[in-house]
Design a protein around this motif. Sequence first.
Motif, PDB file in Angstrom:
ATOM      1  N   ALA A 213       0.822  -1.218   0.000  1.00 56.92           N
ATOM      2  CA  ALA A 213       0.000   0.000   0.000  1.00 56.92           C
ATOM      3  C   ALA A 213       0.856   1.269   0.000  1.00 56.92           C
ATOM      4  CB  ALA A 213      -0.937  -0.011   1.211  1.00 56.92           C
TER       5      ALA A 213
ATOM      6  N   ASP B  78       1.074   3.884  -2.246  1.00 58.01           N
ATOM      7  CA  ASP B  78       0.315   5.108  -2.557  1.00 58.01           C
ATOM      8  C   ASP B  78      -0.647   5.439  -1.429  1.00 58.01           C
ATOM      9  OD1 ASP B  78       1.419   5.423  -5.135  1.00 58.01           O
ATOM     10  OD2 ASP B  78      -0.014   3.984  -5.967  1.00 58.01           O
ATOM     11  N   GLU B  79      -1.311   4.415  -0.937  1.00 62.43           N
ATOM     12  CA  GLU B  79      -2.320   4.601   0.101  1.00 62.43           C
ATOM     13  C   GLU B  79      -1.684   5.144   1.381  1.00 62.43           C
ATOM     14  OE1 GLU B  79      -1.808   1.957  -1.802  1.00 62.43           O
ATOM     15  OE2 GLU B  79      -3.710   1.298  -2.690  1.00 62.43           O
TER      16      GLU B  79
ATOM     17  N   GLU C 128      -0.808   8.822   0.832  1.00 59.09           N
ATOM     18  CA  GLU C 128      -2.030   9.640   0.875  1.00 59.09           C
ATOM     19  C   GLU C 128      -2.542   9.828   2.294  1.00 59.09           C
ATOM     20  OE1 GLU C 128      -5.018   8.174  -1.886  1.00 59.09           O
ATOM     21  OE2 GLU C 128      -3.476   8.153  -3.451  1.00 59.09           O
ATOM     22  N   LEU C 129      -2.473   8.781   3.083  1.00 58.72           N
ATOM     23  CA  LEU C 129      -2.918   8.911   4.471  1.00 58.72           C
ATOM     24  C   LEU C 129      -2.015   9.883   5.232  1.00 58.72           C
ATOM     25  CD1 LEU C 129      -4.584   8.192   6.965  1.00 58.72           C
ATOM     26  CD2 LEU C 129      -3.165   6.137   7.255  1.00 58.72           C
TER      27      LEU C 129
ATOM     28  N   ARG D 228      -7.755  -2.416   2.122  1.00 56.64           N
ATOM     29  CA  ARG D 228      -9.030  -1.714   2.286  1.00 56.64           C
ATOM     30  C   ARG D 228      -8.943  -0.678   3.400  1.00 56.64           C
ATOM     31  NH1 ARG D 228     -10.928  -7.169   2.014  1.00 56.64           N
ATOM     32  NH2 ARG D 228     -11.143  -7.145   4.273  1.00 56.64           N
TER      33      ARG D 228
ATOM     34  N   PRO E 198      -6.917   3.233   2.795  1.00 58.08           N
ATOM     35  CA  PRO E 198      -7.712   4.265   2.124  1.00 58.08           C
ATOM     36  C   PRO E 198      -8.991   4.626   2.874  1.00 58.08           C
ATOM     37  CG  PRO E 198      -7.590   2.245   0.781  1.00 58.08           C
ATOM     38  CD  PRO E 198      -6.673   2.058   1.941  1.00 58.08           C
ATOM     39  N   ASN E 199      -9.510   3.682   3.630  1.00 60.04           N
ATOM     40  CA  ASN E 199     -10.720   3.968   4.403  1.00 60.04           C
ATOM     41  C   ASN E 199     -10.417   4.971   5.518  1.00 60.04           C
ATOM     42  OD1 ASN E 199     -13.457   3.660   4.983  1.00 60.04           O
ATOM     43  ND2 ASN E 199     -13.076   1.984   6.443  1.00 60.04           N
TER      44      ASN E 199
ATOM     45  N   THR F  84      -8.085   7.175   5.378  1.00 55.03           N
ATOM     46  CA  THR F  84      -7.872   8.452   4.672  1.00 55.03           C
ATOM     47  C   THR F  84      -9.210   9.130   4.344  1.00 55.03           C
ATOM     48  OG1 THR F  84      -5.857   7.557   3.715  1.00 55.03           O
ATOM     49  CG2 THR F  84      -6.787   9.518   2.651  1.00 55.03           C
ATOM     50  N   ALA F  85     -10.161   8.353   3.851  1.00 57.23           N
ATOM     51  CA  ALA F  85     -11.464   8.924   3.498  1.00 57.23           C
ATOM     52  C   ALA F  85     -12.154   9.506   4.737  1.00 57.23           C
ATOM     53  CB  ALA F  85     -12.353   7.847   2.853  1.00 57.23           C
TER      54      ALA F  85
END
Lengths: 276, 276
Positions: B86, B88-89, B92-93, B203, B206-207, B209-210
């Motif tokens: 992960a 990229d994820e 991003e986080l 999963r 990114p969750n 991060t969202a």
Amino acid sequence: MTETEIPEDHPRYASLVTRHRIEAGVENGITSKQGLIAQGRGESFDYLLGERTLPSADAAARAAAATLLLADHPVLSVNGNVAALAPDETVELAEAVDADIEVNLFNHTDERVRRIADHLRDHGAEEVKGLAADGEIPGLDHARGTVDADGIEAADVVVVPLEDGDRAEALDAMGKTEIVIDVNPGSRSPRTADIPIVDNLIRAVPNVTAHARALAEAGPGAQRDAIDAFDADDALAKAEAAIREGSFGAETEPAGGGVSDGAAQNGENPVDESAR
Amino acid sequence: MTETEIPEDHPRYASLVTRHRIEAGVENGITSKQGLIAQGRGESFDYLLGERTLPSADAAARAAAATLLLADHPVLSVNGNVAALAPDETVELAEAVDADIEVNLFNHTDERVRRIADHLRDHGAEEVKGLAADGEIPGLDHARGTVDADGIEAADVVVVPLEDGDRAEALDAMGKTEIVIDVNPGSRSPRTADIPIVDNLIRAVPNVTAHARALAEAGPGAQRDAIDAFDADDALAKAEAAIREGSFGAETEPAGGGVSDGAAQNGENPVDESAR
């Protein structure tokens, strides 16, 4: 700690030995990357089973031994991980039930079959089939369906440990009596098998051998009784129940504990340091 | 099939992407043999969880996001498999919650830390800590306890995905607020965590991060509510219940199905052929 330094009565003996052997298998070019991932999947299920042989798995091992003794032409199918994990045990079982050993890979290459056959011979196998590759399992593409005409193709009983579901079904469609060894009772292969042994390979193979020796003494009547007494659906249900009722967060660190993950991790498993 | 060819709405998307990335991680020298085995363990648990984010895991992700937003000095700890799975994820986080990224390995070697840091920078990370190695986690031996003094040592909140139990406990003893991502609710690390996210890393990250983006908008009151609403013990119990109540032998071939084994196998998993 080397393998011989792991005491056999260690509660996590099978887990530690397994880890050792699978890593050695990678060094020897016998175990693939996919094999390592599959090893991890197996560890989780064995942890959930409690890293023990369930009574239902023992009954399956006994029925398997009887089936092998009564067979006309039994064959033990061996892939890379089986060869890495249980070479001595496989050779001993073949001797105990007078079965052929055949190397049979998901993706057949002569090079890998030869390497695995050499490894089995190093562990005492006399004849190892799989290189003739002059037979086939109908319904599979060439690389996956290649077998020996006088081996798996001609067998009446096949032991397929750690087999994939497609091949288990294709062998079943050929009318073979199938004995599958697999720790996930939900897998298609044990669900296809006539005799599913839901147990760790490292425990299951010597257990079948021990039952075979006892049943060879006991004779054909006892052998038929062992088969009649076994109920595959019941054994699968009991394995599933054991997994569902297993205890989580136990005090002893489980095989999958401290390491299992969203997908994977760096091998940071304190319990397995001794095995590295 | 390459990763970009796997449709995001594929029911087994996370599983297929995960497999792809972990194998690429081996090619790049980021993922170890132990990492592949751990990957397999994770696959089994994710299969038993139903390869989905449970509502309790979503609540954990939301509480984690809030905790990170309210932190003074949050750090995301990244090991070889996290970087492979992960990258990229993770970047991003870190951006979404203004956290440091620190490479932290079970067995610290400068070479491997550098390779993983390079990989994260290739995926957009600006600063990657872990090479200074001038701090420590008390109570662990040197190779396992090495961290950056201005990174994990100074952090008030740490995200430790796929962490081993010993280190999770040692970080806890340092008084860190710990967020653990792990698919096995029985592992010591999620049981030690303030916020255990029992979900697949692919999963979960990114969750979080969202949720962080939404909660940053919503403000500190909503953030505190998200933390207060979360109960770690309850989330662990719900994950365990989901595993116990999961269905075996379902019609779709599971991640661990057809391949899982007494310990391992040759990678003969029909569902994963597309990923090879």
